[in-house]
Design a protein around this motif. Structure first.
Motif, PDB file in Angstrom:
ATOM      1  N   THR A 299       0.847  -1.193   0.000  1.00 54.34           N
ATOM      2  CA  THR A 299       0.000   0.000   0.000  1.00 54.34           C
ATOM      3  C   THR A 299       0.882   1.242   0.000  1.00 54.34           C
ATOM      4  O   THR A 299       1.842   1.328   0.775  1.00 54.34           O
ATOM      5  N   VAL A 300       0.580   2.166  -0.894  1.00 57.78           N
ATOM      6  CA  VAL A 300       1.376   3.384  -0.990  1.00 57.78           C
ATOM      7  C   VAL A 300       0.444   4.574  -1.164  1.00 57.78           C
ATOM      8  O   VAL A 300      -0.594   4.483  -1.820  1.00 57.78           O
ATOM      9  N   THR A 301       0.823   5.690  -0.540  1.00 54.66           N
ATOM     10  CA  THR A 301      -0.003   6.906  -0.576  1.00 54.66           C
ATOM     11  C   THR A 301       0.718   7.997  -1.332  1.00 54.66           C
ATOM     12  O   THR A 301       1.885   8.299  -1.059  1.00 54.66           O
ATOM     13  N   GLY A 302       0.041   8.557  -2.309  1.00 53.47           N
ATOM     14  CA  GLY A 302       0.624   9.632  -3.110  1.00 53.47           C
ATOM     15  C   GLY A 302       0.698  10.936  -2.350  1.00 53.47           C
ATOM     16  O   GLY A 302       0.128  11.076  -1.257  1.00 53.47           O
ATOM     17  N   ASP A 303       1.397  11.902  -2.903  1.00 55.06           N
ATOM     18  CA  ASP A 303       1.484  13.222  -2.285  1.00 55.06           C
ATOM     19  C   ASP A 303       0.112  13.895  -2.290  1.00 55.06           C
ATOM     20  O   ASP A 303      -0.697  13.693  -3.205  1.00 55.06           O
ATOM     21  N   ALA A 304      -0.161  14.705  -1.276  1.00 55.41           N
ATOM     22  CA  ALA A 304      -1.395  15.492  -1.246  1.00 55.41           C
ATOM     23  C   ALA A 304      -1.275  16.617  -2.277  1.00 55.41           C
ATOM     24  O   ALA A 304      -0.269  17.311  -2.338  1.00 55.41           O
ATOM     25  N   VAL A 305      -2.306  16.771  -3.079  1.00 55.35           N
ATOM     26  CA  VAL A 305      -2.305  17.789  -4.135  1.00 55.35           C
ATOM     27  C   VAL A 305      -3.344  18.857  -3.811  1.00 55.35           C
ATOM     28  O   VAL A 305      -4.518  18.549  -3.600  1.00 55.35           O
ATOM     29  N   GLN A 306      -2.911  20.097  -3.745  1.00 55.38           N
ATOM     30  CA  GLN A 306      -3.814  21.199  -3.433  1.00 55.38           C
ATOM     31  C   GLN A 306      -4.602  21.614  -4.674  1.00 55.38           C
ATOM     32  O   GLN A 306      -4.048  21.760  -5.750  1.00 55.38           O
ATOM     33  N   TYR A 373      -6.771  14.416  -8.101  1.00 52.49           N
ATOM     34  CA  TYR A 373      -6.744  12.963  -7.904  1.00 52.49           C
ATOM     35  C   TYR A 373      -5.690  12.324  -8.812  1.00 52.49           C
ATOM     36  O   TYR A 373      -4.871  11.505  -8.368  1.00 52.49           O
ATOM     37  N   LYS A 374      -5.703  12.694 -10.089  1.00 58.80           N
ATOM     38  CA  LYS A 374      -4.773  12.097 -11.050  1.00 58.80           C
ATOM     39  C   LYS A 374      -3.318  12.435 -10.713  1.00 58.80           C
ATOM     40  O   LYS A 374      -2.421  11.606 -10.879  1.00 58.80           O
ATOM     41  N   LYS A 375      -3.111  13.655 -10.232  1.00 64.24           N
ATOM     42  CA  LYS A 375      -1.741  14.049  -9.887  1.00 64.24           C
ATOM     43  C   LYS A 375      -1.233  13.271  -8.671  1.00 64.24           C
ATOM     44  O   LYS A 375      -0.092  12.796  -8.647  1.00 64.24           O
ATOM     45  N   SER A 376      -2.082  13.120  -7.668  1.00 62.53           N
ATOM     46  CA  SER A 376      -1.679  12.360  -6.484  1.00 62.53           C
ATOM     47  C   SER A 376      -1.528  10.876  -6.833  1.00 62.53           C
ATOM     48  O   SER A 376      -0.617  10.199  -6.348  1.00 62.53           O
ATOM     49  N   LEU A 377      -2.408  10.392  -7.704  1.00 66.94           N
ATOM     50  CA  LEU A 377      -2.319   9.008  -8.159  1.00 66.94           C
ATOM     51  C   LEU A 377      -0.981   8.745  -8.855  1.00 66.94           C
ATOM     52  O   LEU A 377      -0.332   7.718  -8.613  1.00 66.94           O
ATOM     53  N   GLN A 378      -0.572   9.673  -9.710  1.00 65.87           N
ATOM     54  CA  GLN A 378       0.699   9.490 -10.412  1.00 65.87           C
ATOM     55  C   GLN A 378       1.861   9.445  -9.420  1.00 65.87           C
ATOM     56  O   GLN A 378       2.820   8.679  -9.585  1.00 65.87           O
ATOM     57  N   SER A 379       1.758  10.272  -8.368  1.00 65.15           N
ATOM     58  CA  SER A 379       2.785  10.267  -7.321  1.00 65.15           C
ATOM     59  C   SER A 379       2.853   8.907  -6.646  1.00 65.15           C
ATOM     60  O   SER A 379       3.921   8.359  -6.376  1.00 65.15           O
ATOM     61  N   ALA A 380       1.668   8.321  -6.366  1.00 65.31           N
ATOM     62  CA  ALA A 380       1.635   6.994  -5.746  1.00 65.31           C
ATOM     63  C   ALA A 380       2.229   5.935  -6.672  1.00 65.31           C
ATOM     64  O   ALA A 380       2.986   5.069  -6.230  1.00 65.31           O
ATOM     65  N   LEU A 381       1.888   6.021  -7.950  1.00 71.88           N
ATOM     66  CA  LEU A 381       2.418   5.058  -8.918  1.00 71.88           C
ATOM     67  C   LEU A 381       3.937   5.171  -9.037  1.00 71.88           C
ATOM     68  O   LEU A 381       4.647   4.155  -9.156  1.00 71.88           O
ATOM     69  N   ASP A 382       4.442   6.395  -9.016  1.00 74.29           N
ATOM     70  CA  ASP A 382       5.878   6.593  -9.086  1.00 74.29           C
ATOM     71  C   ASP A 382       6.581   5.904  -7.905  1.00 74.29           C
ATOM     72  O   ASP A 382       7.634   5.285  -8.065  1.00 74.29           O
ATOM     73  N   GLN A 383       5.959   6.028  -6.739  1.00 76.53           N
ATOM     74  CA  GLN A 383       6.549   5.385  -5.556  1.00 76.53           C
ATOM     75  C   GLN A 383       6.467   3.849  -5.663  1.00 76.53           C
ATOM     76  O   GLN A 383       7.395   3.131  -5.320  1.00 76.53           O
ATOM     77  N   ALA A 384       5.347   3.358  -6.133  1.00 78.78           N
ATOM     78  CA  ALA A 384       5.170   1.915  -6.230  1.00 78.78           C
ATOM     79  C   ALA A 384       6.028   1.279  -7.312  1.00 78.78           C
ATOM     80  O   ALA A 384       6.398   0.111  -7.217  1.00 78.78           O
TER      81      ALA A 384
END
Length: 386
Positions: A299-306, A373-384
């Motif tokens: 489980t990985v959490t993406g960055d919070a996007v304002q 959502y998409k920006k934070s999702l991409q951050s999570a994918l990058d981490q994973a």
């Protein structure tokens, strides 16, 4: 007859003249052959085959010359080359305002056409547009120099779209415009662009209406052109310019990520690792090579996007290299946001599980939430995928 008699003198003069003509005719074949060529008899081969700008191979693709400063503003030329031939020339910058608008509306198309005709930098200035013409020619030569330098020795093929693009999803740099940023994301499969989207574009007021019309046209143009060489949409000059700039940035990243000598893009795209079937290779799991790498389980959490309405943060769960769950651990709250979030977030979560990557569509009526959502999702994918 006396020696001085007039008739005798005439006969002798005539005889001398005839002798001289005969002598000249006899000598003509041994004269310098270059004289006939110089007089226009034959064009010297070197002159016929050495145009100033096009003799050396130029790289395929799109190249932009340096901006040339003039007394009335900068001029900058972009060339498109296909098959070693210039297929399009355009001025991406030219003097603006006052009389310059009228002058350049007439001059620039003529200069563009002249380049296609000459296939070199040897073009004539347009009458009445001396400064624009001079700046155009200077920037044009800069573009030609870059295209020549990029061409491999003995080969006119090169960058542009002739160079392989890496498979996967890549996002260009955000390009600032007078009305807000524009940012483009590309999806590449089999070395071909299969999707183009603007993840950011100017919002509010008239911009909403303009971009609702312009952005889909720009997206479609990219799929058709398979390059950064697309036309601006009428009435959306600023958005088009920003879109093309961010698009070129995305293309540059996709080209840089493609392994040398591999037309298919990312290494391993067609050969899944170990025993895992191809469908378990999630596309878009990393910015560099898209879906070439398997996501790490966990489980990985993406960055919070304002966003303008609050923060959006996405958490994904990966099992067997596949996304099995997506959830928004933060989303805009209060007022109408509650209703928008309640409707849009479940759709976004479901879209991620189905797509297995960040290449999901925004939910209608939830533009800001979808973008965050998409920006934070991409951050999570990058981490994973790291």
């Amino acid at each position: 007859m006396r020696k001085s008699h007039p008739v005798r003198r005439a006969v002798l003069a005539t005889a001398a003249t005839v002798s001289g003509i005969v002598l000249l005719l006899t000598l003509k074949p041994d004269s310098d052959p270059g004289a006939a060529d110089a007089a226009g008899g034959t064009v010297p081969p070197a002159a016929a085959q050495s145009p100033q700008g096009g003799a050396q191979a130029i790289a395929n693709g799109t190249v932009t010359g340096d901006a040339a400063q003039t007394d009335y503003g900068p001029v900058q030329v972009r060339l498109t080359v296909s098959g070693g031939k210039i297929t399009k020339a355009e001025a991406v910058q030219s003097p603006k305002g006052g009389q310059s608008d009228q002058i350049n509306a007439n001059a620039v198309p003529k200069l563009n056409q002249a380049v296609l005709t000459a296939q070199s930098g040897e073009i004539d200035a347009v009458s009445g547009a001396t400064y624009t013409s001079a700046g155009y020619k200077k920037s044009l030569q800069s573009a030609l120099d870059k295209a020549k330098a990029a061409a491999p020795a003995g080969n006119g093929q090169d960058a542009g779209n002739a160079q392989a693009l890496a498979n996967g999803t890549v996002t260009g740099d955000a390009a600032q415009t007078d009305y807000g940023p524009v940012q483009v994301r590309l999806t590449v499969s089999g070395g071909k662009i299969t999707k183009a989207e603007a993840v950011q574009s100017p919002k509010g007021g008239q911009s909403d209406q303009i971009n609702a019309n312009a952005v889909p046209k720009l997206n479609q143009a990219v799929l058709t052109a398979q390059s950064g060489e697309i036309d601006a949409v009428s009435g959306a000059t600023y958005t088009s310019a920003g879109y093309k700039k961010s698009l070129q940035s995305a293309l540059d990243k996709a080209k840089a990520a493609a392994p040398a000598g591999n037309d298919k893009g990312a290494a391993g795209q067609e050969e899944p690792a170990e025993e895992k079937p191809a469908e378990k290779e999630p596309a878009g799991s990393g910015q560099d090579a898209g879906g070439a790498r398997t996501l790490k389980d966990g489980t990985v959490t993406g960055d919070a996007v304002q966003t303008d309405y609050g923060a959006v943060q996405v958490r994904i769960t990966v099992q067997g290299g596949k996304i099995t769950k997506a959830e928004a651990v933060q989303a805009p709250k209060g007022g109408q946001s509650d209703q928008v979030t309640f409707s849009s977030v479940p759709r976004l979560n479901k879209a991620v599980v189905e797509a297995g990557n960040a290449d999901i569509d925004a939910v209608s009526g939830a533009t800001y939430t979808s973008a965050g959502y998409k920006k934070s999702l991409q951050s999570a994918l990058d981490q994973a995928g790291g």
